[in-house]
Write a protein that holds these residues in place. Structure first.
Motif, PDB file in Angstrom:
ATOM      1  N   GLU A 159       1.256  23.224   5.309  1.00 22.71           N
ATOM      2  CA  GLU A 159       0.472  22.335   4.438  1.00 22.71           C
ATOM      3  C   GLU A 159       0.061  21.062   5.182  1.00 22.71           C
ATOM      4  O   GLU A 159      -1.068  20.593   5.066  1.00 22.71           O
ATOM      5  CB  GLU A 159       1.287  21.941   3.189  1.00 22.71           C
ATOM      6  CG  GLU A 159       1.533  23.067   2.202  1.00 22.71           C
ATOM      7  CD  GLU A 159       0.266  23.530   1.493  1.00 22.71           C
ATOM      8  OE1 GLU A 159      -0.799  22.884   1.617  1.00 22.71           O
ATOM      9  OE2 GLU A 159       0.339  24.569   0.809  1.00 22.71           O
ATOM     10  N   ALA A 160       1.008  20.507   5.932  1.00 20.88           N
ATOM     11  CA  ALA A 160       0.728  19.252   6.644  1.00 20.88           C
ATOM     12  C   ALA A 160      -0.370  19.452   7.678  1.00 20.88           C
ATOM     13  O   ALA A 160      -1.294  18.640   7.801  1.00 20.88           O
ATOM     14  CB  ALA A 160       2.005  18.736   7.304  1.00 20.88           C
ATOM     15  N   LYS A 161      -0.265  20.536   8.395  1.00 21.87           N
ATOM     16  CA  LYS A 161      -1.196  20.829   9.484  1.00 21.87           C
ATOM     17  C   LYS A 161      -2.644  20.876   9.005  1.00 21.87           C
ATOM     18  O   LYS A 161      -3.554  20.464   9.716  1.00 21.87           O
ATOM     19  CB  LYS A 161      -0.820  22.191  10.077  1.00 21.87           C
ATOM     20  CG  LYS A 161      -0.851  22.201  11.586  1.00 21.87           C
ATOM     21  CD  LYS A 161      -0.389  23.523  12.134  1.00 21.87           C
ATOM     22  CE  LYS A 161      -0.958  23.686  13.527  1.00 21.87           C
ATOM     23  NZ  LYS A 161      -0.457  24.912  14.163  1.00 21.87           N
ATOM     24  N   ARG A 162      -2.828  21.386   7.785  1.00 24.35           N
ATOM     25  CA  ARG A 162      -4.176  21.503   7.237  1.00 24.35           C
ATOM     26  C   ARG A 162      -4.806  20.139   6.991  1.00 24.35           C
ATOM     27  O   ARG A 162      -6.029  20.040   6.853  1.00 24.35           O
ATOM     28  CB  ARG A 162      -4.148  22.297   5.925  1.00 24.35           C
ATOM     29  CG  ARG A 162      -3.840  23.781   6.128  1.00 24.35           C
ATOM     30  CD  ARG A 162      -4.186  24.594   4.884  1.00 24.35           C
ATOM     31  NE  ARG A 162      -3.436  24.176   3.716  1.00 24.35           N
ATOM     32  CZ  ARG A 162      -3.967  23.744   2.587  1.00 24.35           C
ATOM     33  NH1 ARG A 162      -5.281  23.659   2.461  1.00 24.35           N
ATOM     34  NH2 ARG A 162      -3.193  23.374   1.585  1.00 24.35           N
ATOM     35  N   VAL A 165      13.487  17.257   6.617  1.00 21.91           N
ATOM     36  CA  VAL A 165      13.175  18.650   6.979  1.00 21.91           C
ATOM     37  C   VAL A 165      14.361  19.244   7.740  1.00 21.91           C
ATOM     38  O   VAL A 165      14.891  18.611   8.656  1.00 21.91           O
ATOM     39  CB  VAL A 165      11.912  18.685   7.865  1.00 21.91           C
ATOM     40  CG1 VAL A 165      11.587  20.116   8.263  1.00 21.91           C
ATOM     41  CG2 VAL A 165      10.740  18.042   7.142  1.00 21.91           C
ATOM     42  N   ALA A 166      14.767  20.436   7.348  1.00 23.84           N
ATOM     43  CA  ALA A 166      15.862  21.105   8.057  1.00 23.84           C
ATOM     44  C   ALA A 166      15.476  21.324   9.516  1.00 23.84           C
ATOM     45  O   ALA A 166      14.382  21.807   9.809  1.00 23.84           O
ATOM     46  CB  ALA A 166      16.171  22.446   7.397  1.00 23.84           C
ATOM     47  N   ASP A 205       8.699  20.649  14.370  1.00 23.70           N
ATOM     48  CA  ASP A 205       8.846  19.212  14.110  1.00 23.70           C
ATOM     49  C   ASP A 205       7.482  18.689  13.655  1.00 23.70           C
ATOM     50  O   ASP A 205       6.589  18.422  14.452  1.00 23.70           O
ATOM     51  CB  ASP A 205       9.313  18.498  15.388  1.00 23.70           C
ATOM     52  CG  ASP A 205       9.691  17.047  15.103  1.00 23.70           C
ATOM     53  OD1 ASP A 205       9.033  16.413  14.252  1.00 23.70           O
ATOM     54  OD2 ASP A 205      10.637  16.560  15.739  1.00 23.70           O
ATOM     55  N   ILE A 206       7.353  18.582  12.336  1.00 23.36           N
ATOM     56  CA  ILE A 206       6.063  18.293  11.703  1.00 23.36           C
ATOM     57  C   ILE A 206       5.500  16.941  12.154  1.00 23.36           C
ATOM     58  O   ILE A 206       4.317  16.818  12.469  1.00 23.36           O
ATOM     59  CB  ILE A 206       6.225  18.322  10.162  1.00 23.36           C
ATOM     60  CG1 ILE A 206       6.718  19.724   9.727  1.00 23.36           C
ATOM     61  CG2 ILE A 206       4.926  17.961   9.464  1.00 23.36           C
ATOM     62  CD1 ILE A 206       7.156  19.803   8.279  1.00 23.36           C
ATOM     63  N   LEU A 207       6.356  15.946  12.214  1.00 25.79           N
ATOM     64  CA  LEU A 207       5.902  14.603  12.573  1.00 25.79           C
ATOM     65  C   LEU A 207       5.576  14.506  14.066  1.00 25.79           C
ATOM     66  O   LEU A 207       4.572  13.892  14.454  1.00 25.79           O
ATOM     67  CB  LEU A 207       6.969  13.571  12.194  1.00 25.79           C
ATOM     68  CG  LEU A 207       6.615  12.114  12.495  1.00 25.79           C
ATOM     69  CD1 LEU A 207       5.350  11.684  11.753  1.00 25.79           C
ATOM     70  CD2 LEU A 207       7.775  11.195  12.131  1.00 25.79           C
ATOM     71  N   ALA A 208       6.411  15.132  14.900  1.00 27.57           N
ATOM     72  CA  ALA A 208       6.152  15.100  16.347  1.00 27.57           C
ATOM     73  C   ALA A 208       4.802  15.743  16.661  1.00 27.57           C
ATOM     74  O   ALA A 208       4.054  15.266  17.512  1.00 27.57           O
ATOM     75  CB  ALA A 208       7.271  15.817  17.104  1.00 27.57           C
TER      76      ALA A 208
END
Lengths: 235, 235
Positions: A93-96, A110-111, A139-142
């Motif tokens: 979802e974030a990537k979009r 996030v796990a 790692d979504i934020l990285a």
């Protein structure tokens, strides 16, 4: 309106917020990583900090998308909410919306790992011991930090038990963040499940600001004040 | 009372319940097994079935103790509630009241395993893979089944994905139960998080009763009706 026709300027609390009209993405809550159809690994995040940030950003006139793991909280009015269960779903979802957002605030817990194999039904108990093989989650934020363009801000949290600020500084650098809020691990006044927080903010210039103990709603406002100053300094 | 002085018999819905005045213990909800200070293993149990059973038993005049893992449910009026987090805590609470209860209903989804080592603070992520070493938790219901005296009833649940009734029968025998409610694993109509359930009841004589799809509150009443019949047959 009548006000404009007779020349009165109505007070507008958002009039000078650089967040007005900007797209702010906030991640919140825990993630659940399935072991099988009934069992999962999760954490104590309540989502309160993320939801407070989403609400405060909305109050300043931002367009807010809140990507949240399973929590028991009401969606702040006017905020777009996307519900996810696990880290991979949150990442998708974030990537979009990486490209469209001005500020990405990663408040979700996030796990770091997920079980290597997810069983469809229910794993039967067998032996006295069991080994669970775990693999790293994205790692979504990285990743946002790595792809962000000039004008986009990456904001993270670091929940640390010891050497807090030092570790937070390291994360800031490694993930290419603009601001990190370091949370000391203390179940009574800070971190998960409670309504208050004690944060130390560290910005991309390694400036440190220690906030006193305050409610998460107030901590959210202080964090957004800081983000606004960072946005202003980029103009 | 006035009613007794003028010779009127007031209707009393509990007048013929063999549960009246008896101590009923119900376990409910999931357990959380800590990996470290922030992470845990849990399951999707909402606690609804256990809470419905506690409420229904109270309605029939029983003294009810509800031992529950972390859930978001209100305590039924007049029910004694003991909050626990993990299987070992639930076991400790249950063990203290094994001797005093007439009926022990294990509706909790107790984790079969817990991490071998629990870290105090927050485990740092390190490698791409991680092994989590797990050990078996105590089987709270099996232990009650092993120590129960004549006149005490042990009632369990079995959440099964395949060969449901056959596995439930095996559990009934192995744990020395008087009644087991077999739950078919189907996230839409039965089992965790939903308000309805499809149960097959199997008693100590291996009599099988398949209940249709119904609300958990109604399933609780049917289960208590069955327990009352078992109590009556022991007189």
């Amino acid at each position: 309106t009548i006000a404009s026709r007779i020349g009165i300027v109505l007070p507008d609390s958002q009039y000078d917020s650089p967040l007005k009209g900007k797209h702010v993405v906030v991640t919140a809550g825990p993630t659940r990583e399935k072991i099988d159809g009934v069992r999962f690994i999760s954490n104590y995040s309540s989502g309160k900090m993320g939801f407070a940030l989403a609400e405060a950003a909305k109050e300043r006139g931002a367009k807010v998308t809140l990507i949240t793991g399973p929590v028991h909280l009401q969606t702040p009015e006017g905020v777009e909410r996307l519900d996810v269960e696990n880290a991979c779903e949150m990442y998708a979802e974030a990537k979009r919306i990486y490209h469209s957002c001005s500020v990405f605030i990663a408040a979700a817990a996030v796990a770091d790992y997920r079980p290597d194999t997810v069983y469809d039904g229910k794993l039967k108990k067998q032996n006295v011991e069991m080994q669970l093989r775990m693999v790293r989650n994205p790692d979504i934020l990285a990743e946002f930090g790595a792809v962000k363009q000039s004008g986009q801000l990456a904001v993270g949290f670091a929940l640390e038990t010891d050497d807090g600020v030092e570790n937070a500084r390291k994360k800031l650098r490694e993930k290419n963040l603009d601001l990190i809020a370091c949370n000391t691990f203390d179940r009574k006044t800070s971190g998960f499940e409670v309504d208050t927080n004690v944060l130390t903010l560290i910005d991309r210039n390694l400036e440190e600001t220690a906030l006193p103990l305050m409610r998460k709603t107030e901590a959210a406002r202080q964090l957004l004040d800081y983000i606004e100053r960072l946005m202003d300094s980029e103009q």
